[in-house]
Design an enzyme around this catalytic site. Structure first.
Site, PDB file in Angstrom:
ATOM      1  N   CYS A  33      -2.228 -19.026  32.383  1.00 33.72           N
ATOM      2  CA  CYS A  33      -2.565 -18.990  33.810  1.00 33.72           C
ATOM      3  C   CYS A  33      -2.066 -20.306  34.398  1.00 33.72           C
ATOM      4  CB  CYS A  33      -4.049 -18.719  34.067  1.00 33.72           C
ATOM      5  SG  CYS A  33      -5.203 -20.042  33.676  1.00 33.72           S
ATOM      6  N   GLY A  53      -8.708 -21.429  33.232  1.00 33.08           N
ATOM      7  CA  GLY A  53      -9.495 -20.230  33.532  1.00 33.08           C
ATOM      8  C   GLY A  53      -9.379 -19.161  32.470  1.00 33.08           C
ATOM      9  N   HIS A 100      -6.489 -27.500  12.310  1.00 31.31           N
ATOM     10  CA  HIS A 100      -7.908 -27.849  12.220  1.00 31.31           C
ATOM     11  C   HIS A 100      -8.853 -26.763  12.726  1.00 31.31           C
ATOM     12  CE1 HIS A 100      -7.118 -32.486  12.245  1.00 31.31           C
ATOM     13  NE2 HIS A 100      -6.519 -31.863  11.246  1.00 31.31           N
ATOM     14  N   ARG A 116     -12.593 -28.941   4.810  1.00 28.80           N
ATOM     15  CA  ARG A 116     -13.691 -29.362   5.694  1.00 28.80           C
ATOM     16  C   ARG A 116     -13.627 -28.657   7.047  1.00 28.80           C
ATOM     17  NH1 ARG A 116      -9.736 -33.245   6.232  1.00 28.80           N
ATOM     18  NH2 ARG A 116      -9.456 -34.182   8.290  1.00 28.80           N
ATOM     19  N   ARG A 135     -16.433 -26.128   9.747  1.00 27.01           N
ATOM     20  CA  ARG A 135     -16.566 -26.364  11.187  1.00 27.01           C
ATOM     21  C   ARG A 135     -16.233 -25.111  11.980  1.00 27.01           C
ATOM     22  NH1 ARG A 135     -13.425 -32.052  10.338  1.00 27.01           N
ATOM     23  NH2 ARG A 135     -15.198 -33.142   9.418  1.00 27.01           N
TER      24      ARG A 135
END
Length: 147
Positions: free
Chosen positions: A68, A73, A101, A135, A139
Site C-alpha cells: 500500500c 495499513g 529471525h 532461539r 520467539r
C-alpha cells in the site's frame, strides 16, 4: 523458504509496484495469485489484505507480498490474522531479518516510498534467506495471542 504460489495484494497506491512485482515473479518462475486491487482507482487496503491473509490461512498461497502507499495499513491488516507474520520492508536488510529471525510469511512494501530496484533487492532477500530457527523459533511461537 518453500514457495507454493505467491499471493499478492495491494491498494491503489501500491498498484504500480504490484505490477512490477508480477514481472519479477514471472522472471523468477514463481506462480502467483493476485487478490486485488486491479486498478489505480481509490480503494481500501484492508479489503485486499484480508483476502491475501485468508488465502495463506486456507493454504491457497504461500508466501505473500502486499503493498500500500506507506505499507503500514495493509501490514496492520495482515497482522490481525493469527497465522500471519507480515513484515514491512524499506531496505533489503530488513527483508533479510524478517525471514532470518521472524520467519515472516508476508513481505510488505511501501509503494510510494521505494523504487523498483529497491523492491527487487528486497524480494531477492525475502525469497532466499532461510529462517534461522533456534532461539528465534521460541520467539515466533509466542507471537499468536494465547486464548
Amino acid at each position: 523458504m518453500e514457495v507454493k504460489k505467491v499471493g499478492i495484494a495491494s491498494d491503489h497506491a501500491g498498484f504500480a509496484l504490484k505490477q512490477f512485482v508480477k514481472k519479477y515473479l514471472e522472471e523468477k518462475g514463481y506462480e502467483y495469485k493476485d487478490y486485488g486491487t486491479y486498478s489505480e482507482d481509490s480503494c481500501d487496503y484492508s479489503d485486499f489484505g484480508h483476502a491475501l491473509a485468508r488465502g495463506i490461512e486456507q493454504e491457497e498461497v504461500y508466501p505473500g507480498i502486499a503493498i500500500c502507499g506507506s505499507g503500514e495499513g495493509i501490514n496492520m491488516t495482515l497482522n490481525k490474522h493469527q497465522s500471519i507474520r507480515a513484515g514491512l520492508c524499506w531496505i533489503p536488510e530488513i527483508a533479510h531479518l524478517i525471514r532470518q529471525h521472524n520467519d515472516a510469511n508476508v513481505l510488505v512494501m511501501p509503494g510510494r516510498f521505494i523504487d523498483n530496484n529497491t523492491a527487487r533487492a528486497i524480494m531477492d532477500k525475502f525469497f532466499t534467506v532461510p529462517f534461522e530457527g533456534g532461539r528465534h523459533q521460541r520467539r515466533v511461537e509466542k507471537i499468536p495471542v494465547q486464548k
